[in-house]
Design an enzyme around this catalytic site. Structure first.
Site: not given
Ligand SMILES: [Zn+2]
Length: 106
Positions: A6-7, A63, A95, A98
């Site tokens: 989680e940098a 996604c 993605c 989307c």
């Molecule tokens: Zn998508």
């Protein structure tokens, strides 16, 4: 070996200098992070961290709309803070297609 997860939540200018010093000292440094904010741009300092690395491996989520490779994080809600801690209550892995469609609806 030094591992950091989680940098994106760290000051990346400081972390990049520390990682370089550790690597120069012979330590293996593995850093995991989201590369982009919910707006689809690099977290401040992330490009410099990538430049310092010997290896950059981009992983993907799935996604949440149609199951393809998700490379973006879509935030639900109206907050504009770069960092906003949350899970599926606040974020969707999407993605590119989307992500673009979700952000056109705003
Ligand atoms: Zn998508």
């Amino acid at each position: 070996m030094i591992g950091i997860d989680e940098a994106q939540f760290f000051d990346l200018d400081v972390l990049t200098k520390l990682a370089a010093a550790w690597a120069n000292d012979g330590k293996k440094v593995v850093i995991a992070a989201l590369d982009q904010t919910f707006e689809g741009v690099a977290f401040p300092g992330m490009p410099n961290l990538f430049v310092e690395a010997e290896v950059v491996k981009k992983l993907h989520a799935v996604c949440m709309m149609f199951g393809g490779l998700a490379s973006r994080t879509h935030r639900l809600g109206d907050s504009k803070n770069i960092v906003e801690v949350g899970g599926t209550d606040k974020y969707q892995a999407l993605c590119r297609k989307c992500f673009v469609e979700a952000n056109q609806k705003r």
